[in-house]
Design a protein around this motif. Structure first.
Motif, PDB file in Angstrom:
ATOM      1  N   GLU A   1     -71.981 -19.372  17.537  1.00 54.05           N
ATOM      2  CA  GLU A   1     -72.311 -21.043  17.154  1.00 54.05           C
ATOM      3  C   GLU A   1     -71.032 -21.709  17.862  1.00 54.05           C
ATOM      4  OE1 GLU A   1     -73.526 -21.794  13.184  1.00 54.05           O
ATOM      5  OE2 GLU A   1     -73.210 -19.705  12.609  1.00 54.05           O
ATOM      6  N   ARG A   2     -71.273 -22.659  18.519  1.00 48.86           N
ATOM      7  CA  ARG A   2     -70.123 -23.531  19.076  1.00 48.86           C
ATOM      8  C   ARG A   2     -70.214 -24.685  18.372  1.00 48.86           C
ATOM      9  NH1 ARG A   2     -71.517 -22.684  25.135  1.00 48.86           N
ATOM     10  NH2 ARG A   2     -73.492 -21.915  24.008  1.00 48.86           N
ATOM     11  N   GLY A   3     -69.144 -25.418  18.518  1.00 49.57           N
ATOM     12  CA  GLY A   3     -68.923 -26.928  17.913  1.00 49.57           C
ATOM     13  C   GLY A   3     -67.715 -27.402  17.845  1.00 49.57           C
ATOM     14  N   THR A   4     -67.547 -28.522  17.047  1.00 50.35           N
ATOM     15  CA  THR A   4     -66.206 -28.863  16.777  1.00 50.35           C
ATOM     16  C   THR A   4     -65.814 -29.013  15.252  1.00 50.35           C
ATOM     17  OG1 THR A   4     -66.914 -31.136  16.410  1.00 50.35           O
ATOM     18  CG2 THR A   4     -66.510 -30.711  18.896  1.00 50.35           C
ATOM     19  N   VAL A   5     -64.387 -29.007  15.024  1.00 53.24           N
ATOM     20  CA  VAL A   5     -63.957 -29.246  13.451  1.00 53.24           C
ATOM     21  C   VAL A   5     -62.947 -30.109  13.620  1.00 53.24           C
ATOM     22  CG1 VAL A   5     -62.232 -27.223  13.751  1.00 53.24           C
ATOM     23  CG2 VAL A   5     -63.069 -27.790  11.501  1.00 53.24           C
ATOM     24  N   ARG A   6     -62.803 -31.030  12.771  1.00 57.24           N
ATOM     25  CA  ARG A   6     -62.082 -32.075  12.400  1.00 57.24           C
ATOM     26  C   ARG A   6     -61.443 -31.814  11.259  1.00 57.24           C
ATOM     27  NH1 ARG A   6     -60.390 -36.916  13.701  1.00 57.24           N
ATOM     28  NH2 ARG A   6     -59.645 -38.352  12.139  1.00 57.24           N
ATOM     29  N   VAL A   7     -60.127 -31.148  11.612  1.00 56.67           N
ATOM     30  CA  VAL A   7     -59.093 -30.567  10.603  1.00 56.67           C
ATOM     31  C   VAL A   7     -58.812 -31.900   9.533  1.00 56.67           C
ATOM     32  CG1 VAL A   7     -56.872 -29.627   9.983  1.00 56.67           C
ATOM     33  CG2 VAL A   7     -58.156 -29.038  12.329  1.00 56.67           C
ATOM     34  N   THR A   8     -58.901 -31.776   8.360  1.00 54.21           N
ATOM     35  CA  THR A   8     -58.833 -32.566   7.221  1.00 54.21           C
ATOM     36  C   THR A   8     -57.472 -32.314   6.224  1.00 54.21           C
ATOM     37  OG1 THR A   8     -60.533 -31.478   5.787  1.00 54.21           O
ATOM     38  CG2 THR A   8     -61.161 -33.520   6.987  1.00 54.21           C
ATOM     39  N   SER A   9     -57.743 -30.729   6.142  1.00 54.72           N
ATOM     40  CA  SER A   9     -56.468 -30.484   5.141  1.00 54.72           C
ATOM     41  C   SER A   9     -55.818 -29.123   5.620  1.00 54.72           C
ATOM     42  CB  SER A   9     -56.905 -30.084   3.997  1.00 54.72           C
ATOM     43  OG  SER A   9     -57.748 -29.238   3.885  1.00 54.72           O
TER      44      SER A   9
ATOM     45  N   GLY B   1     -61.805 -28.009   7.673  1.00 57.56           N
ATOM     46  CA  GLY B   1     -62.532 -29.166   7.890  1.00 57.56           C
ATOM     47  C   GLY B   1     -63.858 -28.863   8.181  1.00 57.56           C
ATOM     48  N   PRO B   2     -64.636 -30.234   8.310  1.00 60.67           N
ATOM     49  CA  PRO B   2     -66.020 -29.903   8.557  1.00 60.67           C
ATOM     50  C   PRO B   2     -66.380 -29.754   9.777  1.00 60.67           C
ATOM     51  CG  PRO B   2     -65.480 -32.217   8.586  1.00 60.67           C
ATOM     52  CD  PRO B   2     -64.028 -31.569   8.152  1.00 60.67           C
ATOM     53  N   PHE B   3     -67.491 -28.650   9.978  1.00 57.97           N
ATOM     54  CA  PHE B   3     -67.852 -28.110  11.363  1.00 57.97           C
ATOM     55  C   PHE B   3     -69.123 -28.682  11.830  1.00 57.97           C
ATOM     56  CE2 PHE B   3     -70.806 -25.177  13.704  1.00 57.97           C
ATOM     57  CZ  PHE B   3     -70.049 -24.813  14.620  1.00 57.97           C
ATOM     58  N   THR B   4     -69.213 -29.530  13.222  1.00 63.06           N
ATOM     59  CA  THR B   4     -70.234 -30.203  13.484  1.00 63.06           C
ATOM     60  C   THR B   4     -70.757 -29.412  14.881  1.00 63.06           C
ATOM     61  OG1 THR B   4     -69.076 -32.470  13.174  1.00 63.06           O
ATOM     62  CG2 THR B   4     -71.073 -32.198  14.600  1.00 63.06           C
ATOM     63  N   PRO B   5     -72.018 -28.822  14.803  1.00 59.16           N
ATOM     64  CA  PRO B   5     -72.560 -27.830  15.831  1.00 59.16           C
ATOM     65  C   PRO B   5     -72.642 -28.687  17.203  1.00 59.16           C
ATOM     66  CG  PRO B   5     -74.298 -28.663  14.306  1.00 59.16           C
ATOM     67  CD  PRO B   5     -72.945 -28.938  13.790  1.00 59.16           C
ATOM     68  N   VAL B   6     -72.480 -28.003  18.265  1.00 62.19           N
ATOM     69  CA  VAL B   6     -72.962 -28.647  19.625  1.00 62.19           C
ATOM     70  C   VAL B   6     -73.843 -27.595  20.175  1.00 62.19           C
ATOM     71  CG1 VAL B   6     -70.940 -29.879  19.846  1.00 62.19           C
ATOM     72  CG2 VAL B   6     -70.969 -27.668  20.879  1.00 62.19           C
ATOM     73  N   SER B   7     -73.950 -26.402  19.948  1.00 61.46           N
ATOM     74  CA  SER B   7     -74.865 -25.200  20.659  1.00 61.46           C
ATOM     75  C   SER B   7     -76.263 -25.177  19.825  1.00 61.46           C
ATOM     76  CB  SER B   7     -74.204 -24.197  20.641  1.00 61.46           C
ATOM     77  OG  SER B   7     -74.104 -23.452  19.143  1.00 61.46           O
ATOM     78  N   PRO B   8     -77.327 -24.842  20.628  1.00 61.91           N
ATOM     79  CA  PRO B   8     -78.460 -24.725  19.813  1.00 61.91           C
ATOM     80  C   PRO B   8     -78.432 -23.371  18.739  1.00 61.91           C
ATOM     81  CG  PRO B   8     -78.797 -24.657  22.230  1.00 61.91           C
ATOM     82  CD  PRO B   8     -77.506 -24.592  21.920  1.00 61.91           C
ATOM     83  N   GLY B   9     -79.023 -23.678  17.556  1.00 60.17           N
ATOM     84  CA  GLY B   9     -79.173 -22.661  16.533  1.00 60.17           C
ATOM     85  C   GLY B   9     -77.834 -22.802  15.632  1.00 60.17           C
ATOM     86  N   ALA B  10     -76.953 -23.397  15.894  1.00 60.88           N
ATOM     87  CA  ALA B  10     -75.790 -23.764  15.182  1.00 60.88           C
ATOM     88  C   ALA B  10     -76.163 -24.653  14.094  1.00 60.88           C
ATOM     89  CB  ALA B  10     -74.401 -24.079  15.963  1.00 60.88           C
ATOM     90  N   SER B  11     -75.424 -24.307  12.800  1.00 62.22           N
ATOM     91  CA  SER B  11     -75.840 -25.279  11.765  1.00 62.22           C
ATOM     92  C   SER B  11     -74.399 -26.202  11.296  1.00 62.22           C
ATOM     93  CB  SER B  11     -76.358 -24.383  10.279  1.00 62.22           C
ATOM     94  OG  SER B  11     -75.673 -23.402  10.145  1.00 62.22           O
ATOM     95  N   ALA B  12     -74.475 -27.234  10.774  1.00 65.23           N
ATOM     96  CA  ALA B  12     -73.543 -27.867  10.538  1.00 65.23           C
ATOM     97  C   ALA B  12     -73.007 -27.144   9.019  1.00 65.23           C
ATOM     98  CB  ALA B  12     -73.991 -29.626  10.187  1.00 65.23           C
ATOM     99  N   ARG B  13     -71.649 -27.498   8.910  1.00 63.23           N
ATOM    100  CA  ARG B  13     -71.048 -26.676   7.646  1.00 63.23           C
ATOM    101  C   ARG B  13     -70.218 -27.594   7.087  1.00 63.23           C
ATOM    102  NH1 ARG B  13     -70.336 -20.556   9.705  1.00 63.23           N
ATOM    103  NH2 ARG B  13     -72.210 -20.127  10.464  1.00 63.23           N
ATOM    104  N   PRO B  14     -69.876 -27.955   5.868  1.00 63.41           N
ATOM    105  CA  PRO B  14     -68.872 -28.830   5.163  1.00 63.41           C
ATOM    106  C   PRO B  14     -67.509 -28.513   5.221  1.00 63.41           C
ATOM    107  CG  PRO B  14     -70.273 -27.893   3.346  1.00 63.41           C
ATOM    108  CD  PRO B  14     -70.776 -27.247   4.575  1.00 63.41           C
TER     109      PRO B  14
END
Length: 166
Positions: free
Chosen positions: A55-63, A71-84
């Motif tokens: 799973e590939r994506g981005t994370v915005r560091v919040t703490s 921080g929350p995970f926003t997926p960019v690859s197929p099959g990856a799921s968003a995570r809080p």
């Protein structure tokens, strides 16, 4: 009866044996240091280098805490799921409020940096091992050219990791 060796010959045999033992011992120490550096790096590097199916994506560091940031995970690859919330190791290269390209470690909510910065950062332990091994090779094996190559390679790796991680 075995004829006795002259004193000079016995001394030179002992000196050669001690020299051979030094070379073998210091060579083993240098190899052990380098293997330890690869071992220490591979735990993170495998996720950055072997990305197929991850799973590939981005994370915005919040703490950030003492050892990690989240921080929350926003997926960019197929099959990856968003995570809080996902966790990334805290280092000088991770700052609160920034967004980073990451890869999720399989079966966890832990992520590692992706791309060139992640690749170089994952090999930092090996860079340190190269520097340490250069001292052993120079002092113990007395191979100054090899030691310079090891030392400069380690320094280049650490410098590149520092520069790209910013």
């Amino acid at each position: 009866m075995i004829p006795a060796m002259p004193a000079a010959s016995a001394t030179s045999s002992r000196t050669a044996a001690v020299g051979a033992l030094r070379v073998v011992t210091m060579g083993a120490v240098a190899v052990l240091i380098l293997v330890g550096g690869v071992w220490g790096s591979w735990g993170t590097a495998q996720h950055v280098m072997l990305t197929k199916g991850r799973e590939r994506g981005t994370v915005r560091v919040t703490s950030c805490g003492a050892d990690s940031c989240s921080g929350p995970f926003t997926p960019v690859s197929p099959g990856a799921s968003a995570r809080p919330g996902v966790v990334i190791d805290r280092s000088v290269a991770v700052r609160e409020g920034q967004t980073y390209d990451v890869i999720v470690k399989p079966g966890t909510d832990e992520v590692v940096r992706a791309g060139t910065a992640g690749f170089l950062y994952s090999w930092v332990p090996f860079g340190g091992a190269l520097l340490l091994a250069s001292v052993v090779v120079a002092g113990g094996l007395r191979l100054s050219r090899v030691a310079w190559v090891l030392g400069i390679s380690g320094l280049a790796l650490l410098t590149a990791a520092f520069v790209t991680a910013r």
